[in-house]
Design a protein around this motif. Sequence first.
Motif, PDB file in Angstrom:
ATOM      1  N   VAL A  86      48.073  34.177  48.684  1.00  0.00           N
ATOM      2  CA  VAL A  86      47.866  35.104  49.785  1.00  0.00           C
ATOM      3  C   VAL A  86      46.394  35.115  50.123  1.00  0.00           C
ATOM      4  O   VAL A  86      45.550  34.746  49.312  1.00  0.00           O
ATOM      5  N   SER A  87      46.079  35.522  51.321  1.00  0.00           N
ATOM      6  CA  SER A  87      44.690  35.620  51.753  1.00  0.00           C
ATOM      7  C   SER A  87      44.234  37.059  51.629  1.00  0.00           C
ATOM      8  O   SER A  87      44.924  37.978  52.079  1.00  0.00           O
ATOM      9  N   ALA A  88      43.093  37.270  51.005  1.00  0.00           N
ATOM     10  CA  ALA A  88      42.558  38.615  50.862  1.00  0.00           C
ATOM     11  C   ALA A  88      41.930  39.060  52.172  1.00  0.00           C
ATOM     12  O   ALA A  88      41.246  38.284  52.840  1.00  0.00           O
ATOM     13  N   ALA A  89      42.172  40.292  52.540  1.00  0.00           N
ATOM     14  CA  ALA A  89      41.577  40.811  53.765  1.00  0.00           C
ATOM     15  C   ALA A  89      40.086  40.976  53.574  1.00  0.00           C
ATOM     16  O   ALA A  89      39.592  41.168  52.472  1.00  0.00           O
ATOM     17  N   ALA A  90      39.348  40.924  54.660  1.00  0.00           N
ATOM     18  CA  ALA A  90      37.896  40.931  54.575  1.00  0.00           C
ATOM     19  C   ALA A  90      37.317  42.335  54.497  1.00  0.00           C
ATOM     20  O   ALA A  90      36.196  42.522  54.052  1.00  0.00           O
ATOM     21  N   ALA A  91      38.070  43.344  54.936  1.00  0.00           N
ATOM     22  CA  ALA A  91      37.535  44.688  54.981  1.00  0.00           C
ATOM     23  C   ALA A  91      37.353  45.252  53.580  1.00  0.00           C
ATOM     24  O   ALA A  91      37.996  44.815  52.636  1.00  0.00           O
ATOM     25  N   ALA A 112      46.746  43.124  44.097  1.00  0.00           N
ATOM     26  CA  ALA A 112      47.265  42.393  45.249  1.00  0.00           C
ATOM     27  C   ALA A 112      46.198  41.532  45.911  1.00  0.00           C
ATOM     28  O   ALA A 112      46.511  40.668  46.742  1.00  0.00           O
ATOM     29  N   GLN A 113      44.925  41.726  45.524  1.00  0.00           N
ATOM     30  CA  GLN A 113      43.839  40.976  46.148  1.00  0.00           C
ATOM     31  C   GLN A 113      43.488  39.679  45.412  1.00  0.00           C
ATOM     32  O   GLN A 113      42.689  38.886  45.911  1.00  0.00           O
ATOM     33  N   PHE A 114      44.062  39.459  44.219  1.00  0.00           N
ATOM     34  CA  PHE A 114      43.853  38.174  43.545  1.00  0.00           C
ATOM     35  C   PHE A 114      44.470  37.064  44.396  1.00  0.00           C
ATOM     36  O   PHE A 114      45.452  37.280  45.112  1.00  0.00           O
ATOM     37  N   VAL A 115      43.898  35.883  44.311  1.00  0.00           N
ATOM     38  CA  VAL A 115      44.450  34.722  45.024  1.00  0.00           C
ATOM     39  C   VAL A 115      44.742  33.619  44.009  1.00  0.00           C
ATOM     40  O   VAL A 115      43.819  33.038  43.463  1.00  0.00           O
ATOM     41  N   PRO A 116      46.045  33.335  43.691  1.00  0.00           N
ATOM     42  CA  PRO A 116      47.232  34.055  44.160  1.00  0.00           C
ATOM     43  C   PRO A 116      47.303  35.456  43.561  1.00  0.00           C
ATOM     44  O   PRO A 116      46.731  35.721  42.511  1.00  0.00           O
ATOM     45  N   LYS A 117      48.017  36.346  44.249  1.00  0.00           N
ATOM     46  CA  LYS A 117      48.020  37.741  43.830  1.00  0.00           C
ATOM     47  C   LYS A 117      48.712  37.920  42.479  1.00  0.00           C
ATOM     48  O   LYS A 117      49.605  37.150  42.105  1.00  0.00           O
ATOM     49  N   LEU A 172      52.849  45.390  32.763  1.00  0.00           N
ATOM     50  CA  LEU A 172      51.531  44.790  32.971  1.00  0.00           C
ATOM     51  C   LEU A 172      51.495  43.948  34.241  1.00  0.00           C
ATOM     52  O   LEU A 172      52.513  43.412  34.678  1.00  0.00           O
ATOM     53  N   TYR A 173      50.290  43.828  34.804  1.00  0.00           N
ATOM     54  CA  TYR A 173      50.053  42.878  35.881  1.00  0.00           C
ATOM     55  C   TYR A 173      49.634  41.542  35.278  1.00  0.00           C
ATOM     56  O   TYR A 173      48.657  41.467  34.518  1.00  0.00           O
ATOM     57  N   PHE A 174      50.380  40.488  35.617  1.00  0.00           N
ATOM     58  CA  PHE A 174      50.051  39.139  35.186  1.00  0.00           C
ATOM     59  C   PHE A 174      49.427  38.390  36.350  1.00  0.00           C
ATOM     60  O   PHE A 174      49.723  38.648  37.518  1.00  0.00           O
ATOM     61  N   VAL A 175      48.550  37.450  36.004  1.00  0.00           N
ATOM     62  CA  VAL A 175      47.804  36.750  37.038  1.00  0.00           C
ATOM     63  C   VAL A 175      47.634  35.294  36.636  1.00  0.00           C
ATOM     64  O   VAL A 175      47.601  34.959  35.443  1.00  0.00           O
ATOM     65  N   ASP A 176      47.567  34.426  37.624  1.00  0.00           N
ATOM     66  CA  ASP A 176      47.279  33.019  37.370  1.00  0.00           C
ATOM     67  C   ASP A 176      45.930  32.915  36.657  1.00  0.00           C
ATOM     68  O   ASP A 176      44.943  33.537  37.054  1.00  0.00           O
ATOM     69  N   CYS A 177      45.892  32.145  35.579  1.00  0.00           N
ATOM     70  CA  CYS A 177      44.664  32.057  34.771  1.00  0.00           C
ATOM     71  C   CYS A 177      43.487  31.481  35.549  1.00  0.00           C
ATOM     72  O   CYS A 177      42.326  31.665  35.152  1.00  0.00           O
ATOM     73  N   LYS A 178      43.762  30.790  36.662  1.00  0.00           N
ATOM     74  CA  LYS A 178      42.692  30.215  37.476  1.00  0.00           C
ATOM     75  C   LYS A 178      42.601  30.896  38.838  1.00  0.00           C
ATOM     76  O   LYS A 178      42.038  30.344  39.789  1.00  0.00           O
ATOM     77  N   ALA A 179      43.124  32.085  38.943  1.00  0.00           N
ATOM     78  CA  ALA A 179      43.121  32.800  40.221  1.00  0.00           C
ATOM     79  C   ALA A 179      41.705  33.149  40.656  1.00  0.00           C
ATOM     80  O   ALA A 179      40.787  33.283  39.837  1.00  0.00           O
ATOM     81  N   LYS A 180      41.537  33.302  41.961  1.00  0.00           N
ATOM     82  CA  LYS A 180      40.277  33.792  42.507  1.00  0.00           C
ATOM     83  C   LYS A 180      40.232  35.296  42.313  1.00  0.00           C
ATOM     84  O   LYS A 180      41.139  36.022  42.723  1.00  0.00           O
ATOM     85  N   ARG A 197      34.670  37.449  35.083  1.00  0.00           N
ATOM     86  CA  ARG A 197      35.156  36.936  33.801  1.00  0.00           C
ATOM     87  C   ARG A 197      35.896  38.003  32.998  1.00  0.00           C
ATOM     88  O   ARG A 197      36.677  37.675  32.085  1.00  0.00           O
ATOM     89  N   ASP A 198      35.659  39.256  33.309  1.00  0.00           N
ATOM     90  CA  ASP A 198      36.332  40.333  32.588  1.00  0.00           C
ATOM     91  C   ASP A 198      37.664  40.721  33.211  1.00  0.00           C
ATOM     92  O   ASP A 198      38.400  41.528  32.640  1.00  0.00           O
ATOM     93  N   GLN A 199      37.982  40.155  34.373  1.00  0.00           N
ATOM     94  CA  GLN A 199      39.173  40.578  35.098  1.00  0.00           C
ATOM     95  C   GLN A 199      40.375  39.662  34.892  1.00  0.00           C
ATOM     96  O   GLN A 199      41.465  39.956  35.388  1.00  0.00           O
ATOM     97  N   ILE A 200      40.198  38.551  34.167  1.00  0.00           N
ATOM     98  CA  ILE A 200      41.339  37.712  33.784  1.00  0.00           C
ATOM     99  C   ILE A 200      41.262  37.483  32.282  1.00  0.00           C
ATOM    100  O   ILE A 200      40.284  36.923  31.782  1.00  0.00           O
ATOM    101  N   LEU A 201      42.283  37.910  31.563  1.00  0.00           N
ATOM    102  CA  LEU A 201      42.283  37.844  30.107  1.00  0.00           C
ATOM    103  C   LEU A 201      43.467  37.027  29.624  1.00  0.00           C
ATOM    104  O   LEU A 201      44.586  37.173  30.115  1.00  0.00           O
ATOM    105  N   LEU A 202      43.212  36.182  28.640  1.00  0.00           N
ATOM    106  CA  LEU A 202      44.262  35.368  28.057  1.00  0.00           C
ATOM    107  C   LEU A 202      45.238  36.257  27.309  1.00  0.00           C
ATOM    108  O   LEU A 202      44.861  37.042  26.442  1.00  0.00           O
TER     109      LEU A 202
END
Length: 455
Positions: free
Chosen positions: A12-17, A354-359, A368-376, A394-399
């Motif tokens: 997804v694309s994060a909004a700029a605002a 919801a702002q992670f790319v991918p979210k 828990l919220y799971f996220v792609d380990c290489k997400a933006k 670096r603190d916002q994605i944890l193995l």
Amino acid sequence: MVSSAFAVLSLVSAAAAEFHVVRHVSHTPRALEPAVIPPAEFVVPITSTAPRRQSKKTNLASLRKKLSPTGNTAVLEGADLDQEYLTDVTIGGQTFTAIVDTGSSDTWLIKKNFRCFNLTGFPEDTETCGFGSEGFDTAASPTFKNFPNVSFNISYGDGEFLSGPVGFDTVSVGGLAVTQQEIGTPDFAAWNGDGVNSGLIGLAYASLTSVFNTTDPTKASRANHIPYDPFFFTAVKRGAVKNPFFSLALNRGPLLVNVTEDKNLGFLAFGGMPPVALDDKTAVTVPVQGYSATDGNPTSAPDPNAVFFYYTADVEGYTFPGSTKLNTKNNNTILDSGTTLNYLPSAVAEAYNAQFVPKATFDEESGLYFVDCKAKVPPFSVKLGGKSFPIDARDQILLGGTDDDGKPICISGTQSGGEDTPENVFILGDVFLHNVVSTFDIKANEMTVTRRKKY
């Protein structure tokens, strides 16, 4: 399970605002000029981490029960991957590894020849409790004195408990030594230990201590609670340290399930600042919130009857990319060294993840919220005392382990702490604390937060 959560990940694309979360009803306390804090007199390195105690969640739940007329509270579960920081403590000439905890107040060591039980109360071998040593030998300490007719007692909702004698001895941490410090020496334990630590150094307020005027642990209650000065409070009263504040600099490190040995995990400093690089332009001093004795709510207003438990901060807002504006109502947020993740109001966690790319995706089973380990990673900052403190990506994605195919699984550093209600307790954990030095002035009941330079 986790694999299904990853299956629905999509770009997804994060909004700029800017998405700025602010408090709906503001009782923001006065922001003080940042305190001038000298280098610390005593510094001890933090050398390892261990999994967070399951029982920690009930410590937090008890906060509201102590004061709330209704006794209602929302229990914050916490993730299995939360970590606690450990360091060395010497008591009676014997050295042990202990948990450094701003979320509790007792200093205790398991006593030698203790009896171990499982969580249903049946006797077990001592190895089952998972302590890191045979225990503190009070008979071998030339300075130990027993405190008769009282007991140390902690019971947790998950079945863990510690109970036993109380005494006085010389406690030394990082060269700061306090004679005749009151300590717990439990000899009965049901404990899910990590195999490394043998006790705890509590740094919070006396209201959370656990000594009672009875030798029968089943009769311990608020009515016979005997609060006492925790280790650092005693040090200040005795003049063992010049300045009445301690500081924590917690370094980020690999988040592993097993205990991590690492000589560069940060510092616990007494009397001043630890030896880390600081961005002094981003620093603020704010009051620690006490709790009203009438309604149990956190308050920053001058209140001679306020009761202090944890280091509770008045968070003014959270800022991150997005397109909507949210209001928050509750402000019952503690700074806790024993919790890895940030646990924030559910609406904030949902909007940010919801702002992670991918979210990020929310897994109902684990909560828990799971996220792609290489997400933006979207930027995120916390506003305290009129200043914003950014959290490093670096603190916002944890193995978080691996899936059934052996592929790494990652979780977001910002998780839901539940609905935004007055009864709930939210946490700024190590995800936030990695980016600042937190300094706690126990005499003025203030905390200073100073941004660290990138490391």
